[in-house]
Design a protein around this motif. Structure first.
Motif, PDB file in Angstrom:
ATOM      1  N   TRP A  99      44.705  35.611  41.817  1.00 29.49           N
ATOM      2  CA  TRP A  99      44.059  34.634  42.681  1.00 29.49           C
ATOM      3  C   TRP A  99      45.114  33.822  43.424  1.00 29.49           C
ATOM      4  O   TRP A  99      46.271  33.731  43.004  1.00 29.49           O
ATOM      5  CB  TRP A  99      43.162  33.703  41.877  1.00 29.49           C
ATOM      6  CG  TRP A  99      41.925  34.346  41.324  1.00 29.49           C
ATOM      7  CD1 TRP A  99      41.683  35.673  41.157  1.00 29.49           C
ATOM      8  CD2 TRP A  99      40.777  33.660  40.834  1.00 29.49           C
ATOM      9  NE1 TRP A  99      40.452  35.877  40.607  1.00 29.49           N
ATOM     10  CE2 TRP A  99      39.859  34.652  40.391  1.00 29.49           C
ATOM     11  CE3 TRP A  99      40.418  32.320  40.714  1.00 29.49           C
ATOM     12  CZ2 TRP A  99      38.616  34.330  39.842  1.00 29.49           C
ATOM     13  CZ3 TRP A  99      39.180  31.997  40.166  1.00 29.49           C
ATOM     14  CH2 TRP A  99      38.284  33.001  39.740  1.00 29.49           C
ATOM     15  N   ALA A 116      39.687  34.417  45.478  1.00 30.59           N
ATOM     16  CA  ALA A 116      39.465  35.124  44.213  1.00 30.59           C
ATOM     17  C   ALA A 116      39.422  36.618  44.469  1.00 30.59           C
ATOM     18  O   ALA A 116      38.403  37.160  44.889  1.00 30.59           O
ATOM     19  CB  ALA A 116      38.171  34.644  43.556  1.00 30.59           C
ATOM     20  N   VAL A 144      35.832  28.088  45.949  1.00 31.36           N
ATOM     21  CA  VAL A 144      36.319  29.452  45.739  1.00 31.36           C
ATOM     22  C   VAL A 144      35.821  30.330  46.879  1.00 31.36           C
ATOM     23  O   VAL A 144      34.664  30.267  47.281  1.00 31.36           O
ATOM     24  CB  VAL A 144      35.850  30.019  44.383  1.00 31.36           C
ATOM     25  CG1 VAL A 144      36.299  31.462  44.217  1.00 31.36           C
ATOM     26  CG2 VAL A 144      36.404  29.188  43.241  1.00 31.36           C
ATOM     27  N   TRP A 152      34.147  39.382  41.625  1.00 32.88           N
ATOM     28  CA  TRP A 152      34.526  37.976  41.485  1.00 32.88           C
ATOM     29  C   TRP A 152      33.431  37.067  42.014  1.00 32.88           C
ATOM     30  O   TRP A 152      33.253  35.960  41.504  1.00 32.88           O
ATOM     31  CB  TRP A 152      35.864  37.751  42.196  1.00 32.88           C
ATOM     32  CG  TRP A 152      36.783  38.880  41.843  1.00 32.88           C
ATOM     33  CD1 TRP A 152      37.358  39.117  40.622  1.00 32.88           C
ATOM     34  CD2 TRP A 152      37.131  39.990  42.672  1.00 32.88           C
ATOM     35  NE1 TRP A 152      38.078  40.286  40.648  1.00 32.88           N
ATOM     36  CE2 TRP A 152      37.964  40.852  41.887  1.00 32.88           C
ATOM     37  CE3 TRP A 152      36.861  40.346  43.982  1.00 32.88           C
ATOM     38  CZ2 TRP A 152      38.506  42.032  42.394  1.00 32.88           C
ATOM     39  CZ3 TRP A 152      37.398  41.518  44.489  1.00 32.88           C
ATOM     40  CH2 TRP A 152      38.211  42.345  43.701  1.00 32.88           C
TER      41      TRP A 152
END
Length: 322
Positions: A99, A116, A144, A152
């Motif tokens: 990441w 991610a 994110v 993910w």
């Protein structure tokens, strides 16, 4: 044969002659959106690119249903997301396994979200705790960035994180690609105007981009990637009519910051800037142009569609539940 007017703009299957062998005609089919090219030819925009066909060679044409969307392989999505991140560098970046934790003073969602992709080296819940700690450290909201439908995406959503619906630019984004055009960059400018492509932004490039002199974070994001040009469309007196940013990363040219001043819109200037940026990238080894556009930006998406850009994949921003 006569091509019905109502098929122009539709998705069609068009059969046409391409020659002959042993005295017998040879045919092939093109499937895609049909457009007219004057009275003598038509163009079918297929997934492999535009196919130009003389009207006299057409033997059959019919409307067909829209194509089902193709899903890019996960490895291709990971690679392209990485290239786009390299082209849009954050002010601060820290690895967390595979990441990328990123912060840039709140300037843009991409530069202030954890990308991610792959294994963070921790259980997902622990990795998200690290995302929160990093965000607090750099005074940005925890966020994110995940490719839609990826492992993910599912893992982060499984921890209760939700779509960042409050993100003003749009929480869901389409990543579009197109082959770069075979055109000289300096020939893309409209008559009487010129497009400059310096590798450092001129002082008058910034006001249209960020509203004035850049902050350190804005300068890092926009001018911090090597292999970047700052396209500027100028009127005969040197005034700025529009701009674009182009960054070559591997075999792609990442196109961003496309903007035309309100008084000069609807004159083909955005198209000219895009063509010039992509051609500049082609001269430096790029085979594909890539750009990102929010799903809610209907006008920009329509422009890119007309220019032959197709969706590669989508990503979205997830945030902790309130």
């Amino acid at each position: 044969m006569e091509i019905p007017d109502e098929l122009v703009g539709a998705r069609v299957a068009l059969r046409h002659r391409i020659g002959e062998r042993d005295g017998r005609p040879l045919f092939t089919d093109a499937v895609g959106e049909l457009s007219a090219e004057g009275s003598r030819a038509v163009v079918v925009r297929t997934r492999r690119g535009p196919v130009r066909v003389e009207r006299s060679a057409v033997v059959a044409v019919r409307a067909v249903p829209p194509a089902p969307p193709r899903r890019a392989p996960l490895a291709a999505i990971v690679r392209l997301e990485g290239l786009c991140a390299d082209a849009w560098p954050a002010e601060v970046e820290r690895p967390l396994g595979a990441w990328r934790l990123r912060a840039a003073g709140g300037y843009t969602g991409r530069a202030n979200a954890a990308l991610a992709l792959g294994d963070p080296g921790l259980p997902i819940a622990a990795a998200l705790d690290e995302v929160r700690r990093f965000a607090r450290e750099h005074r940005v909201p925890p966020r994110v960035h995940v490719p839609v439908g990826s492992p993910w995406d599912r893992a982060v959503a499984g921890e209760g994180w939700v779509l960042n619906v409050g993100h003003a630019k749009g929480a869901e984004v389409s990543v579009l690609v197109a082959p770069v055009p075979d055109v000289e960059p300096d020939r893309a400018a409209p008559p009487g105007l010129r497009i400059e492509l310096p590798t450092r932004p001129p002082a008058d490039w910034w006001p249209l981009a960020v509203g004035g002199p850049p902050t350190p974070a804005q300068e890092r994001v926009l001018a911090g990637a090597p292999g970047t040009a700052f396209g500027t469309l100028r009127d005969p007196g040197g005034g700025v009519l529009g701009q674009v940013r182009a960054t070559v990363v591997d075999d792609h040219v990442h196109v961003s910051m496309l903007e035309v001043v309100p008084a000069a819109r609807r004159r083909g200037h955005a198209t000219a800037l895009l063509a010039s940026a992509a051609a500049w990238g082609r001269e430096r080894g790029a085979r594909w142009a890539v750009l990102q556009v929010a799903l809610q930006n209907d006008g920009a998406r329509a422009l890119y569609d007309r220019l032959g850009y197709v969706e590669h994949h989508r990503y979205r921003y997830l945030v902790p539940p309130t």
